[in-house]
Design a protein around this motif. Structure first.
Motif, PDB file in Angstrom:
ATOM      1  N   MET A   1     -68.650-107.161 -29.966  1.00  0.00           N
ATOM      2  CA  MET A   1     -67.700-106.232 -30.491  1.00  0.00           C
ATOM      3  C   MET A   1     -66.227-106.298 -29.785  1.00  0.00           C
ATOM      4  O   MET A   1     -66.362-105.470 -28.533  1.00  0.00           O
ATOM      5  CB  MET A   1     -68.197-104.682 -31.010  1.00  0.00           C
ATOM      6  N   THR A   2     -64.999-106.955 -30.775  1.00  0.00           N
ATOM      7  CA  THR A   2     -63.660-106.454 -29.730  1.00  0.00           C
ATOM      8  C   THR A   2     -63.404-105.257 -29.925  1.00  0.00           C
ATOM      9  O   THR A   2     -63.656-104.657 -30.412  1.00  0.00           O
ATOM     10  CB  THR A   2     -62.726-107.473 -30.782  1.00  0.00           C
ATOM     11  N   ALA A   3     -62.030-105.147 -28.897  1.00  0.00           N
ATOM     12  CA  ALA A   3     -61.371-104.080 -28.681  1.00  0.00           C
ATOM     13  C   ALA A   3     -60.962-103.443 -30.344  1.00  0.00           C
ATOM     14  O   ALA A   3     -60.985-102.659 -30.401  1.00  0.00           O
ATOM     15  CB  ALA A   3     -60.514-103.767 -27.378  1.00  0.00           C
ATOM     16  N   GLY A   4     -60.124-104.379 -30.722  1.00  0.00           N
ATOM     17  CA  GLY A   4     -59.694-104.119 -32.012  1.00  0.00           C
ATOM     18  C   GLY A   4     -60.819-103.702 -33.362  1.00  0.00           C
ATOM     19  O   GLY A   4     -60.621-102.687 -33.838  1.00  0.00           O
ATOM     20  N   ALA A   5     -61.929-104.444 -33.284  1.00  0.00           N
ATOM     21  CA  ALA A   5     -62.885-104.091 -34.268  1.00  0.00           C
ATOM     22  C   ALA A   5     -63.743-102.620 -34.069  1.00  0.00           C
ATOM     23  O   ALA A   5     -63.956-101.922 -34.444  1.00  0.00           O
ATOM     24  CB  ALA A   5     -64.384-105.359 -34.087  1.00  0.00           C
ATOM     25  N   ALA A   6     -63.852-102.245 -32.400  1.00  0.00           N
ATOM     26  CA  ALA A   6     -64.499-101.136 -31.977  1.00  0.00           C
ATOM     27  C   ALA A   6     -63.297-100.124 -32.584  1.00  0.00           C
ATOM     28  O   ALA A   6     -63.146 -98.958 -32.562  1.00  0.00           O
ATOM     29  CB  ALA A   6     -64.529-100.847 -30.337  1.00  0.00           C
ATOM     30  N   ALA A   7     -61.939-100.276 -32.772  1.00  0.00           N
ATOM     31  CA  ALA A   7     -60.958 -98.967 -32.762  1.00  0.00           C
ATOM     32  C   ALA A   7     -61.029 -99.228 -34.092  1.00  0.00           C
ATOM     33  O   ALA A   7     -61.253 -97.944 -34.939  1.00  0.00           O
ATOM     34  CB  ALA A   7     -59.584 -99.741 -32.719  1.00  0.00           C
ATOM     35  N   ALA A   8     -61.159 -99.953 -34.780  1.00  0.00           N
ATOM     36  CA  ALA A   8     -61.357-100.223 -36.646  1.00  0.00           C
ATOM     37  C   ALA A   8     -62.519 -99.017 -36.758  1.00  0.00           C
ATOM     38  O   ALA A   8     -62.828 -98.153 -38.276  1.00  0.00           O
ATOM     39  CB  ALA A   8     -61.586-100.851 -37.052  1.00  0.00           C
ATOM     40  N   ALA A   9     -63.694 -99.446 -36.565  1.00  0.00           N
ATOM     41  CA  ALA A   9     -64.836 -98.677 -36.911  1.00  0.00           C
ATOM     42  C   ALA A   9     -64.793 -97.614 -36.199  1.00  0.00           C
ATOM     43  O   ALA A   9     -65.331 -96.502 -36.882  1.00  0.00           O
ATOM     44  CB  ALA A   9     -66.232 -99.299 -35.857  1.00  0.00           C
ATOM     45  N   THR A  10     -63.902 -96.824 -35.518  1.00  0.00           N
ATOM     46  CA  THR A  10     -63.949 -95.045 -35.044  1.00  0.00           C
ATOM     47  C   THR A  10     -62.302 -94.740 -36.288  1.00  0.00           C
ATOM     48  O   THR A  10     -61.656 -93.320 -35.235  1.00  0.00           O
ATOM     49  CB  THR A  10     -63.335 -95.302 -33.755  1.00  0.00           C
ATOM     50  N   ARG A  11     -61.555 -95.588 -36.608  1.00  0.00           N
ATOM     51  CA  ARG A  11     -60.501 -95.457 -37.282  1.00  0.00           C
ATOM     52  C   ARG A  11     -61.121 -93.932 -38.231  1.00  0.00           C
ATOM     53  O   ARG A  11     -62.215 -93.885 -38.972  1.00  0.00           O
ATOM     54  CB  ARG A  11     -60.087 -95.874 -38.471  1.00  0.00           C
ATOM     55  N   ARG A  12     -59.952 -92.731 -37.516  1.00  0.00           N
ATOM     56  CA  ARG A  12     -59.958 -91.395 -38.494  1.00  0.00           C
ATOM     57  C   ARG A  12     -59.920 -91.886 -40.241  1.00  0.00           C
ATOM     58  O   ARG A  12     -58.376 -91.391 -40.299  1.00  0.00           O
ATOM     59  CB  ARG A  12     -59.612 -90.703 -38.580  1.00  0.00           C
ATOM     60  N   ILE A  13     -60.666 -91.800 -41.175  1.00  0.00           N
ATOM     61  CA  ILE A  13     -59.760 -91.897 -42.564  1.00  0.00           C
ATOM     62  C   ILE A  13     -59.661 -90.664 -43.745  1.00  0.00           C
ATOM     63  O   ILE A  13     -61.187 -90.287 -43.771  1.00  0.00           O
ATOM     64  CB  ILE A  13     -60.194 -92.912 -43.360  1.00  0.00           C
ATOM     65  N   ILE A  14     -58.986 -89.760 -44.020  1.00  0.00           N
ATOM     66  CA  ILE A  14     -59.563 -89.132 -45.544  1.00  0.00           C
ATOM     67  C   ILE A  14     -58.292 -89.867 -46.443  1.00  0.00           C
ATOM     68  O   ILE A  14     -57.519 -89.960 -46.951  1.00  0.00           O
ATOM     69  CB  ILE A  14     -58.554 -87.575 -44.514  1.00  0.00           C
TER      70      ILE A  14
ATOM     71  N   LYS B   1     -71.607 -92.670 -45.514  1.00  0.00           N
ATOM     72  CA  LYS B   1     -71.532 -90.996 -44.583  1.00  0.00           C
ATOM     73  C   LYS B   1     -70.947 -91.441 -43.366  1.00  0.00           C
ATOM     74  O   LYS B   1     -70.703 -92.230 -42.445  1.00  0.00           O
ATOM     75  CB  LYS B   1     -72.747 -91.079 -44.367  1.00  0.00           C
ATOM     76  N   GLY B   2     -69.762 -90.688 -43.374  1.00  0.00           N
ATOM     77  CA  GLY B   2     -69.438 -90.593 -41.916  1.00  0.00           C
ATOM     78  C   GLY B   2     -67.981 -91.614 -42.783  1.00  0.00           C
ATOM     79  O   GLY B   2     -66.922 -91.564 -41.282  1.00  0.00           O
ATOM     80  N   ALA B   3     -67.976 -92.466 -43.293  1.00  0.00           N
ATOM     81  CA  ALA B   3     -67.008 -93.486 -43.306  1.00  0.00           C
ATOM     82  C   ALA B   3     -65.505 -92.673 -43.490  1.00  0.00           C
ATOM     83  O   ALA B   3     -64.275 -93.364 -43.135  1.00  0.00           O
ATOM     84  CB  ALA B   3     -66.800 -94.400 -44.886  1.00  0.00           C
ATOM     85  N   ALA B   4     -65.466 -91.232 -44.697  1.00  0.00           N
ATOM     86  CA  ALA B   4     -64.107 -90.692 -45.119  1.00  0.00           C
ATOM     87  C   ALA B   4     -63.952 -89.697 -44.801  1.00  0.00           C
ATOM     88  O   ALA B   4     -64.789 -89.131 -45.417  1.00  0.00           O
ATOM     89  CB  ALA B   4     -63.496 -91.821 -45.849  1.00  0.00           C
ATOM     90  N   VAL B   5     -63.112 -88.978 -44.878  1.00  0.00           N
ATOM     91  CA  VAL B   5     -63.406 -87.277 -45.034  1.00  0.00           C
ATOM     92  C   VAL B   5     -62.487 -87.445 -46.508  1.00  0.00           C
ATOM     93  O   VAL B   5     -61.646 -87.736 -47.208  1.00  0.00           O
ATOM     94  CB  VAL B   5     -62.611 -86.505 -44.414  1.00  0.00           C
TER      95      VAL B   5
ATOM     96  N   GLU C   1     -61.072-100.584 -49.550  1.00  0.00           N
ATOM     97  CA  GLU C   1     -60.377-100.041 -48.457  1.00  0.00           C
ATOM     98  C   GLU C   1     -60.871 -99.687 -47.615  1.00  0.00           C
ATOM     99  O   GLU C   1     -60.820-100.171 -46.419  1.00  0.00           O
ATOM    100  CB  GLU C   1     -59.165 -99.386 -49.428  1.00  0.00           C
ATOM    101  N   VAL C   2     -61.782 -98.653 -47.893  1.00  0.00           N
ATOM    102  CA  VAL C   2     -61.761 -98.243 -46.463  1.00  0.00           C
ATOM    103  C   VAL C   2     -63.619 -98.930 -45.661  1.00  0.00           C
ATOM    104  O   VAL C   2     -62.761 -99.070 -44.694  1.00  0.00           O
ATOM    105  CB  VAL C   2     -62.915 -96.901 -47.203  1.00  0.00           C
ATOM    106  N   ALA C   3     -63.653 -99.320 -46.412  1.00  0.00           N
ATOM    107  CA  ALA C   3     -64.399-100.902 -45.760  1.00  0.00           C
ATOM    108  C   ALA C   3     -63.341-102.173 -44.920  1.00  0.00           C
ATOM    109  O   ALA C   3     -63.820-102.067 -43.740  1.00  0.00           O
ATOM    110  CB  ALA C   3     -66.014-101.476 -46.870  1.00  0.00           C
ATOM    111  N   ALA C   4     -62.602-102.216 -45.447  1.00  0.00           N
ATOM    112  CA  ALA C   4     -61.512-102.799 -44.459  1.00  0.00           C
ATOM    113  C   ALA C   4     -61.417-102.806 -43.472  1.00  0.00           C
ATOM    114  O   ALA C   4     -60.902-103.291 -42.481  1.00  0.00           O
ATOM    115  CB  ALA C   4     -60.400-103.756 -45.637  1.00  0.00           C
ATOM    116  N   LEU C   5     -60.905-100.647 -43.992  1.00  0.00           N
ATOM    117  CA  LEU C   5     -60.025-100.743 -42.236  1.00  0.00           C
ATOM    118  C   LEU C   5     -61.242-100.208 -41.308  1.00  0.00           C
ATOM    119  O   LEU C   5     -61.021-100.455 -39.913  1.00  0.00           O
ATOM    120  CB  LEU C   5     -59.883 -99.015 -43.067  1.00  0.00           C
TER     121      LEU C   5
END
Lengths: 422, 165
Positions: free
Chosen positions: B1-14, B42-46, B157-161
């Motif tokens: 997983m690239t750094a960018g993908a890793a960052a995206a996977a942990t992005r906090r979305i509300i 689950k956990g994708a967004a608050v 949108e959430v899936a893309a983020l």
């Protein structure tokens, strides 16, 4: 384009000017409680708190409290001890959050020349943070005792569905202690605002209690001799239809317009405030009676400080009751309730059938009661500005209306101003 | 997983909504939240329902990387029309709420968070034109249909983020 405005046209002010003099000022505000009065007919008494909570998104507790007191009055139930204390505590929460929102985010910008709170936040970010923190504290109380902040679900006739243990309340203490300091700072800050020089000889109407600054209980009193039980409201007050508004105007039958809300509570109950809050008010330049409507912002800020103080007092003496609610047995009867919403007395009357079904409901919100006073204030304000551009008149009139924080059911567009020159 | 993908996977979305569910089309945001609650991983967004308490959004948004906001807006003649406003590239008008004595609007809330330096770095607004906001009225058909479309948009949108796309 106002892209995210939700509702249009629910408030309008019409001024008629002739020969450089103000002839009339007519204010129209939509009244949501009328819909709810009709909606309540045929409902069970137990549903009343959930339904009336939706009348106002900012002050649901006020409507719930007036309703449950009216139900208990009808059915002969009485709430005392820790349950009574919890009711005062949740009302403290509502005053804190409602007043903080209004004082800083809605009204303060007017005094400091900002278009809105966004401008204020850029110049006074710490004050806006204070307001948000106070609001959060008030909401925390409502969430704990009401079940949730928006449309609380834990209030019921007789008490609550669930009551907290002492340990549940303890975490609020440090938050409230900080809130008390923030509130005191807020009082001192708003006291420095430039206030238009205006006083009117109001008849103030509020609850008056033998021992405490009123939330839920007391007799209806005024500074001109009114002293009645809340059940006698309709003997002294009436609602009159006015041609220019769908909203009814509440009047004292014998004397006309009156004012309810923080200034009225303060004027009639200054002696019920704790000494520290009286001292804070005096430090802010308030006498025991304030008649300048623009200084209502100082009174409102003082009430935030009081509510923080009162909440701490209640928590310090709290022991959980044995039961979350006292028994309430429906019967065919009429009941009355009147409590002090953040913006004034909120009076309810319900007629119940033998099973507790609602036959009729009457809800008189504080905003409707203040409308004649608001119009009279606007007439006084606008009279001195008739030669000014409409935008100047609008700004000062909106500021004057915000003295009352009228509830317009979360409508966004508020004031359409029409000035007719003849 | 690239750094960018890793960052995206942990992005906090509300995802937040405001509105009065008893005022017709003002309920559109809440409809969307309810639909998302059933369908978001689950956990994708608050999800946060601000109800009529718009100022509560100011604190709710704190700490998130992306805030997606859903609200009804005044009609310009096309009920159900959806406008997606990405504040990274578009301005959100505010100030139309100046007259209110009792509440602030979504635009003001966003502006306040920016003034207080606590805004989410990325803010996306879905505004749905309403037809009617009367007390007790149901959501109108065009707006109910729009709520379903907005739900699909936000899911994508959430899936893309999350995937960094």
């Amino acid at each position: 384009m106002d892209c995210l405005a939700r509702v249009e046209g629910e408030g309008a002010l019409e001024l008629r000017v002739a020969d450089g003099r103000l002839e009339s000022a007519e204010l129209r505000i939509f009244e949501p409680p009328r819909f709810f009065e009709a909606f309540l007919r045929g409902r069970d008494y137990l549903e009343t708190p959930d339904i009336v909570a939706r009348i106002c998104g900012i002050c649901p507790i006020a409507y719930q409290m007036s309703a449950v007191h009216a139900i208990e009055n009808a059915f002969g139930a009485s709430v005392d001890g820790p349950l009574r204390a919890l009711r005062r505590l949740v009302y403290c929460g509502e005053w804190i959050e409602s007043h903080a929102l209004h004082v800083v985010m809605l009204h303060a910008p007017d005094f400091l020349g900002f278009h809105d709170v966004v401008g204020l936040a850029q110049e006074y970010p710490d004050r806006v943070r204070d307001a948000l923190a106070l609001k959060k504290t008030g909401n925390a109380i409502i969430r704990l005792l009401g079940g949730r902040e928006v449309h609380p679900v834990n209030v019921r006739p007789g008490g609550f569905y669930r009551v907290p243990d002492r340990a549940d309340l303890e975490p609020l203490v440090p938050q409230l202690e900080t809130a008390r300091e923030r509130a005191a700072g807020l009082v001192r800050w708003v006291a420095t605002f430039p206030f238009p020089d205006m006083e009117r000889d109001y008849e103030f109407v509020a609850l008056r209690h033998p021992h405490e600054y009123p939330f839920n209980e007391g007799r209806l009193a005024s500074n001109r001799g009114l002293d009645i039980d809340v059940s006698e409201y309709e003997s002294e007050f009436e609602e009159r239809q006015v041609p220019h508004s769908t909203a009814l105007h509440s009047m004292l039958k014998r004397r006309g317009a009156y004012l309810t809300g923080p200034m009225a509570r303060y004027a009639l109950n200054f002696d019920r405030l704790p000494p520290a809050i009286q001292a804070l008010a005096e430090e802010a330049g308030l006498a025991p009676v304030c008649r300048n409507p623009f200084k209502s912002i100082v009174v409102r800020a003082t009430e935030i400080a009081y509510a923080c103080e009162e909440a701490l007092r209640i928590i310090s003496g709290y022991a959980a009751p044995d039961m979350p609610a006292v028994p309430v047995t429906p019967r065919a009867a009429t009941g009355f309730g009147c409590t002090e919403a953040p913006r004034g007395i909120c009076w309810h009357r319900y007629d119940f059938d033998a099973n507790g079904g609602i036959r009729t409901a009457r809800i008189v919100p504080p905003t409707a009661q203040n409308q004649p006073s608001i119009e009279a204030d606007l007439a006084a304000v606008a009279a001195g500005l008739v030669d000014e551009p409409d935008e100047v008149i609008r700004a000062r009139c909106e500021q004057a209306i915000r003295n009352y924080d009228p509830c317009i059911s979360c409508a966004t567009h508020f004031l359409r101003l029409k000035v007719e020159h003849h | 997983m690239t750094a960018g993908a890793a960052a995206a996977a942990t992005r906090r979305i509300i995802v937040t909504a405001t509105g009065n569910p008893w005022r017709g089309d003002d309920a559109v945001g809440i409809l969307v939240l309810r639909a998302l609650a059933d369908r978001l991983p689950k956990g994708a967004a608050v999800l946060f329902d601000g109800g009529c308490d718009v100022p509560s959004l100011v604190d709710a948004w704190a700490g998130f990387d992306t805030a997606i906001c859903v609200d009804a807006c005044a009609s310009t003649g096309t009920p159900g029309r959806i406008r997606r406003i990405d504040l990274a590239t578009q301005a959100l008008p505010h100030g139309g709420n100046k007259g209110s004595s009792h509440a602030i609007g979504l635009a003001e809330a966003i502006a306040i968070t920016r003034a207080l330096s606590q805004a989410a770095p990325r803010v996306i607004v879905y505004a749905v034109e309403g037809a009617g906001f009367d007390l007790g009225a149901p959501v109108t058909e065009p707006v109910a249909a729009a709520a379903a479309r907005v739900t699909e948009c936000i899911l994508a949108e959430v899936a893309a983020l999350r995937s960094g796309a």
